[in-house]
Structure formats: structure tokens, C-alpha cells
Design an enzyme around this catalytic site. Sequence first.
Site, PDB file in Angstrom:
ATOM      1  N   TYR A  18       0.800  -1.231   0.000  1.00  0.00           N
ATOM      2  CA  TYR A  18       0.000   0.000   0.000  1.00  0.00           C
ATOM      3  C   TYR A  18       0.831   1.279   0.000  1.00  0.00           C
ATOM      4  O   TYR A  18       0.280   2.375   0.049  1.00  0.00           O
ATOM      5  CB  TYR A  18      -0.899   0.024   1.246  1.00  0.00           C
ATOM      6  CG  TYR A  18      -1.821  -1.164   1.334  1.00  0.00           C
ATOM      7  CD1 TYR A  18      -2.953  -1.246   0.526  1.00  0.00           C
ATOM      8  CD2 TYR A  18      -1.556  -2.210   2.203  1.00  0.00           C
ATOM      9  CE1 TYR A  18      -3.787  -2.345   0.591  1.00  0.00           C
ATOM     10  CE2 TYR A  18      -2.389  -3.306   2.281  1.00  0.00           C
ATOM     11  CZ  TYR A  18      -3.501  -3.368   1.475  1.00  0.00           C
ATOM     12  OH  TYR A  18      -4.323  -4.454   1.536  1.00  0.00           O
ATOM     13  N   ASP A  20       2.994   2.784  -2.204  1.00  0.00           N
ATOM     14  CA  ASP A  20       3.014   3.693  -3.360  1.00  0.00           C
ATOM     15  C   ASP A  20       1.745   4.542  -3.380  1.00  0.00           C
ATOM     16  O   ASP A  20       1.798   5.766  -3.476  1.00  0.00           O
ATOM     17  CB  ASP A  20       3.106   2.890  -4.663  1.00  0.00           C
ATOM     18  CG  ASP A  20       4.240   1.882  -4.624  1.00  0.00           C
ATOM     19  OD1 ASP A  20       5.383   2.290  -4.802  1.00  0.00           O
ATOM     20  OD2 ASP A  20       3.967   0.688  -4.381  1.00  0.00           O
ATOM     21  N   TYR A 185       5.348  -7.038   7.880  1.00  0.00           N
ATOM     22  CA  TYR A 185       5.311  -8.010   6.784  1.00  0.00           C
ATOM     23  C   TYR A 185       5.151  -9.407   7.373  1.00  0.00           C
ATOM     24  O   TYR A 185       5.290  -9.587   8.590  1.00  0.00           O
ATOM     25  CB  TYR A 185       6.569  -7.887   5.930  1.00  0.00           C
ATOM     26  CG  TYR A 185       6.690  -6.514   5.283  1.00  0.00           C
ATOM     27  CD1 TYR A 185       5.752  -6.101   4.340  1.00  0.00           C
ATOM     28  CD2 TYR A 185       7.684  -5.620   5.654  1.00  0.00           C
ATOM     29  CE1 TYR A 185       5.828  -4.833   3.763  1.00  0.00           C
ATOM     30  CE2 TYR A 185       7.770  -4.355   5.085  1.00  0.00           C
ATOM     31  CZ  TYR A 185       6.839  -3.964   4.136  1.00  0.00           C
ATOM     32  OH  TYR A 185       6.900  -2.715   3.576  1.00  0.00           O
ATOM     33  N   GLN A 242      -6.990   5.918   5.947  1.00  0.00           N
ATOM     34  CA  GLN A 242      -5.689   6.496   6.310  1.00  0.00           C
ATOM     35  C   GLN A 242      -5.816   7.423   7.525  1.00  0.00           C
ATOM     36  O   GLN A 242      -4.988   7.384   8.445  1.00  0.00           O
ATOM     37  CB  GLN A 242      -5.139   7.280   5.111  1.00  0.00           C
ATOM     38  CG  GLN A 242      -3.720   6.971   4.819  1.00  0.00           C
ATOM     39  CD  GLN A 242      -3.210   7.624   3.550  1.00  0.00           C
ATOM     40  OE1 GLN A 242      -3.771   8.611   3.057  1.00  0.00           O
ATOM     41  NE2 GLN A 242      -2.143   7.084   3.018  1.00  0.00           N
ATOM     42  N   ARG A 258       5.799  -0.234   9.034  1.00  0.00           N
ATOM     43  CA  ARG A 258       6.630  -0.844   7.989  1.00  0.00           C
ATOM     44  C   ARG A 258       6.753   0.109   6.794  1.00  0.00           C
ATOM     45  O   ARG A 258       6.114   1.175   6.770  1.00  0.00           O
ATOM     46  CB  ARG A 258       6.006  -2.179   7.566  1.00  0.00           C
ATOM     47  CG  ARG A 258       4.729  -2.008   6.759  1.00  0.00           C
ATOM     48  CD  ARG A 258       4.072  -3.339   6.409  1.00  0.00           C
ATOM     49  NE  ARG A 258       3.208  -3.187   5.253  1.00  0.00           N
ATOM     50  CZ  ARG A 258       2.322  -4.083   4.849  1.00  0.00           C
ATOM     51  NH1 ARG A 258       2.159  -5.209   5.516  1.00  0.00           N
ATOM     52  NH2 ARG A 258       1.596  -3.858   3.765  1.00  0.00           N
ATOM     53  N   GLU A 260       7.112   2.732   4.097  1.00  0.00           N
ATOM     54  CA  GLU A 260       7.459   4.160   4.077  1.00  0.00           C
ATOM     55  C   GLU A 260       6.413   5.030   4.769  1.00  0.00           C
ATOM     56  O   GLU A 260       6.703   5.785   5.689  1.00  0.00           O
ATOM     57  CB  GLU A 260       7.637   4.622   2.624  1.00  0.00           C
ATOM     58  CG  GLU A 260       7.900   6.113   2.520  1.00  0.00           C
ATOM     59  CD  GLU A 260       8.481   6.557   1.195  1.00  0.00           C
ATOM     60  OE1 GLU A 260       9.195   5.772   0.545  1.00  0.00           O
ATOM     61  OE2 GLU A 260       8.219   7.712   0.798  1.00  0.00           O
ATOM     62  N   SER A 262       3.587   4.433   6.678  1.00  0.00           N
ATOM     63  CA  SER A 262       3.237   4.207   8.090  1.00  0.00           C
ATOM     64  C   SER A 262       4.439   4.526   8.985  1.00  0.00           C
ATOM     65  O   SER A 262       4.272   4.971  10.130  1.00  0.00           O
ATOM     66  CB  SER A 262       2.752   2.770   8.324  1.00  0.00           C
ATOM     67  OG  SER A 262       3.736   1.831   7.958  1.00  0.00           O
TER      68      SER A 262
HETATM   69  O1  TRH Z   1       2.272  -1.229   2.471  1.00  0.00           O
HETATM   70  P1  TRH Z   1       3.696  -0.936   2.682  1.00  0.00           P
HETATM   71  O2  TRH Z   1       4.546  -2.072   3.001  1.00  0.00           O
HETATM   72  O3  TRH Z   1       4.261  -0.211   1.424  1.00  0.00           O
HETATM   73  C1  TRH Z   1       5.513  -0.491   0.835  1.00  0.00           C
HETATM   74  C2  TRH Z   1       6.516   0.573   1.096  1.00  0.00           C
HETATM   75  O4  TRH Z   1       6.033   1.827   0.827  1.00  0.00           O
HETATM   76  C3  TRH Z   1       7.757   0.326   0.280  1.00  0.00           C
HETATM   77  O5  TRH Z   1       8.696   1.328   0.490  1.00  0.00           O
HETATM   78  C4  TRH Z   1       7.380   0.276  -1.146  1.00  0.00           C
HETATM   79  O6  TRH Z   1       8.465   0.022  -1.933  1.00  0.00           O
HETATM   80  C5  TRH Z   1       6.373  -0.816  -1.316  1.00  0.00           C
HETATM   81  O7  TRH Z   1       5.252  -0.554  -0.514  1.00  0.00           O
HETATM   82  C6  TRH Z   1       5.953  -0.939  -2.738  1.00  0.00           C
HETATM   83  O8  TRH Z   1       3.832   0.118   3.894  1.00  0.00           O
HETATM   84  P2  TRH Z   1       3.523   1.685   3.980  1.00  0.00           P
HETATM   85  O9  TRH Z   1       4.490   2.469   3.160  1.00  0.00           O
HETATM   86  O10 TRH Z   1       3.472   1.996   5.389  1.00  0.00           O
HETATM   87  O11 TRH Z   1       2.091   1.875   3.379  1.00  0.00           O
HETATM   88  C7  TRH Z   1       0.940   1.449   4.040  1.00  0.00           C
HETATM   89  C8  TRH Z   1      -0.183   2.435   3.836  1.00  0.00           C
HETATM   90  O12 TRH Z   1      -1.390   1.907   4.338  1.00  0.00           O
HETATM   91  C9  TRH Z   1       0.044   3.755   4.579  1.00  0.00           C
HETATM   92  O13 TRH Z   1      -0.407   4.837   3.790  1.00  0.00           O
HETATM   93  C10 TRH Z   1      -0.836   3.615   5.815  1.00  0.00           C
HETATM   94  C11 TRH Z   1      -1.986   2.836   5.237  1.00  0.00           C
HETATM   95  N1  TRH Z   1      -2.829   2.108   6.181  1.00  0.00           N
HETATM   96  C12 TRH Z   1      -4.145   2.512   6.348  1.00  0.00           C
HETATM   97  O14 TRH Z   1      -4.570   3.510   5.727  1.00  0.00           O
HETATM   98  N2  TRH Z   1      -4.961   1.816   7.181  1.00  0.00           N
HETATM   99  C13 TRH Z   1      -4.532   0.735   7.886  1.00  0.00           C
HETATM  100  O15 TRH Z   1      -5.317   0.134   8.632  1.00  0.00           O
HETATM  101  C14 TRH Z   1      -3.157   0.357   7.744  1.00  0.00           C
HETATM  102  C15 TRH Z   1      -2.639  -0.826   8.519  1.00  0.00           C
HETATM  103  C16 TRH Z   1      -2.346   1.039   6.871  1.00  0.00           C
END
Ligand code: TRH
Length: 364
Positions: A18, A20, A185, A242, A258, A260, A262
Site C-alpha cells: 500500500y 506507493d 510483513y 488512512q 513498515r 514508508e 506508516s
Molecule cells: O504497504 P507498505 O509495506 O508499502 C511499501 C513501502 O512503501 C515500500 O517502500 C514500497 O516500496 C512498497 O510498498 C511498494 O507500507 P507503507 O508504506 O506503510 O504503506 C501502508 C499504507 O497503508 C500507509 O499509507 C498507511 C496505510 N494504512 C491505512 O490507511 N490503514 C490501515 O489500517 C493500515 C494498517 C495502513
Amino acid sequence: MPAMQLHWDIFCRVVDNYGDIGVCWRLARQLAAEHGKRVRLWVDELTALAPLCPDCDPARDEQFLAGIELRRWPAADAAVNWAAAAKTADVVIEAFACELPGAYLQGLARRERRPVWLNLEYLSAEAWVDGCHGMASPHPTLPLTKHFVFPGFTPSTAGLLREADACPALPALSPQTLEISLFCYDNAPVGGLFAALADLAQPVRCLVPPGKPLAATQAALGAGSAWQLGRLQVEAIPFLSQTAYDALLRRCALNFVRGEDSFVRAQWAGRPFVWQIYRQDDDAHLVKLDAFLARYLNGLPPATAATLRALFFAWNGVGDPAPAIAAMLRRLPEFAIHAVDWRNSLKKQRDLASSLIQFCADKV
Ligand code: TRH
């Protein structure tokens, strides 16, 4: 301020997870809500946005949400009139090197007044980022120049995504129960975490979102959606919007995050956090983790810094997680003070959306 630069096109390809779309959606919302920009967000997989934004209908090619024109970015270039689409934007953001459609680029090149074209990079705390932020790359054949924008932790970068209301006064923590959110993860050492939490004298409630965190939890504790281990209660929760997720981070006494977005939000939440970094080949992610920790732990008493360093590495597969977590839990009050101090120091930086706007204005 020079040109208005009212119209912004943001392009997002969902690689996995999520992050990107999480970054692009947040940036789009802030540009529209706080800076009055007309934002059109092109997304290839709208199904990845829907959990973060429950109003999004992934079946629709076009919709307006939160003041943003949300458009499907179809796999087939012919499905969109890209030449027409290229006529409006003053600023074009290509998120994470997602490569714009050729016909759209040709359309941009035909414009009398060429838009500012930016590639938004992934976040890194490494020192080389300072020297690369703002670098120009002329297109090999078209009269267009792309600039690389690096988010980061220093004034030489574009800063971090931070809305005006990202850091409200912190809500009171639950007095009896230690509340923890667990976004990780599926290879996170959650067994070690649960063992350390179950050993605490205080009741603990650990909230687990769907997907990889729940898969890891079920692998450790067995099928189901709620588990009790002594005073530890582990509980599956729904995926939150979000905004609701940001609020959850502020409510919890400790957050596991995890990727970027979050990771950044945990820092604005001003609560202790543990980061599982997105894994890369050749362990490049461990270099990035080290670079972040060098900044984050700077100035802390050596014993506190060593505890946190061991914990962050153990959570990322280097070291024994259970003792590292237990050691951190014993120092949680110190860690909590540091989380607020760190947030306050980061807040002094200019935020990413404002940096982008200034960068574009300077290019005109
Ligand atoms: O989902 P991610 O692991 O995204 C990853 C990283 O961004 C990584 O760098 C990138 O290369 C890869 O994707 C493709 O973790 P991240 O970045 O924290 O994104 C999660 C998103 O989900 C963030 O905007 C928060 C959101 N979120 C919610 O909106 N509600 C929820 O309940 C949760 C758990 C997360």
C-alpha cells in the site's frame, strides 16, 4: 510567489502493498486541501486505494474524492487520449519512477509553456540523498527535463509528508492496558514479540490489521482472529482509512510500522515505534535502516540507543527478537520521551508538499 501552478497530475503505479498509493493519496489530498491545487491522480490499481479510502469505487474509471480527480491509469495506452490529458497540468509528478505514457510526454513537449516534471523518489535517510535532491535529467529526445525529488530528514531534501494537522495534542493512553498496533510483513518475528508481551505484568492489547500482519500472527498463534496468552490479548482489526489509521497510531503506546508511509506517520504520532523496513536485494535495506538509526538515535544515552538499535535490527531479521523486545519494553517510558522529542525536532523541517510547491515555483 511566481506562477500559480494550479493543475497537478500525479501518476502512481502500485508495485506491491500500500506504500506507493499511500504516499500519492496523502500528497494529493494535502495539495488539494491545504494548497488549493487541482489535482488529478492517475492510479493503475484502484483496488489498492480502496482499503485506505473506503469511498473509492475501484470499478469506476473516473471519480471525484476529497477534492481530487481520481482516474484509472489503464494498462493499454490507447484507452486514454493522452495528448488531450497532457494539455492541462502545470506540474507533473511521476511517483517512484513509474514511467509516464509516451503519448502524454509527447503532449507535454508540444506545450508552449512546459510543465514542471518531477520524479518523486522513495524515502531514505542515507547521506547521498542530500546531494541528489533536485537533480535534473533531460529527456533523451524530447525538449523536457525531469527533476528528481527526494523526501528526507535534512533541510537539503524535500522533507517528509506532513499535513497541517499531522501532530495534534496526543490523546491520553489507556491507563490499565498497554495498547499496541502491529503493521508488519509476514516474515516479522511476531512469535518473539508475543512471548515478550505475554511476560509483562500489565495487560496488553495488540491490534493486528488484515493481510500480512494477520498472516504472520496466524502462523505464530494458529487460525482465528482473537487470541489470549496470559494477560496478552491479540486481536484482528479491520483495515482503517488512512485518517483513522493515523489516529490509531496516536492512541497506541507502541506502534509496529513498515515500509514508508506508516513509518513516517508513526513519527508524527509521537509514540514509540518499531520499523520493519521494505526488504531489498543484497540487504540494501539494512544500510537504509542503519542510516535512519544513526539520525534517530543520535544524542540518546548509549544504553538507550543500544537497546533500540538491537531491537530495530532484530525486528528486521538480524538478532534475537524476544530479548530485544523485552529490553525495549523495560525502557518504554524513555523511548516515549524520545518519540516526542524526535517529532518536535522533525517538525521544524519544511514538509514535502510545501517543498514541492516551492521547488516548482523556483523552476519558472
Ligand atoms: O504497504 P507498505 O509495506 O508499502 C511499501 C513501502 O512503501 C515500500 O517502500 C514500497 O516500496 C512498497 O510498498 C511498494 O507500507 P507503507 O508504506 O506503510 O504503506 C501502508 C499504507 O497503508 C500507509 O499509507 C498507511 C496505510 N494504512 C491505512 O490507511 N490503514 C490501515 O489500517 C493500515 C494498517 C495502513
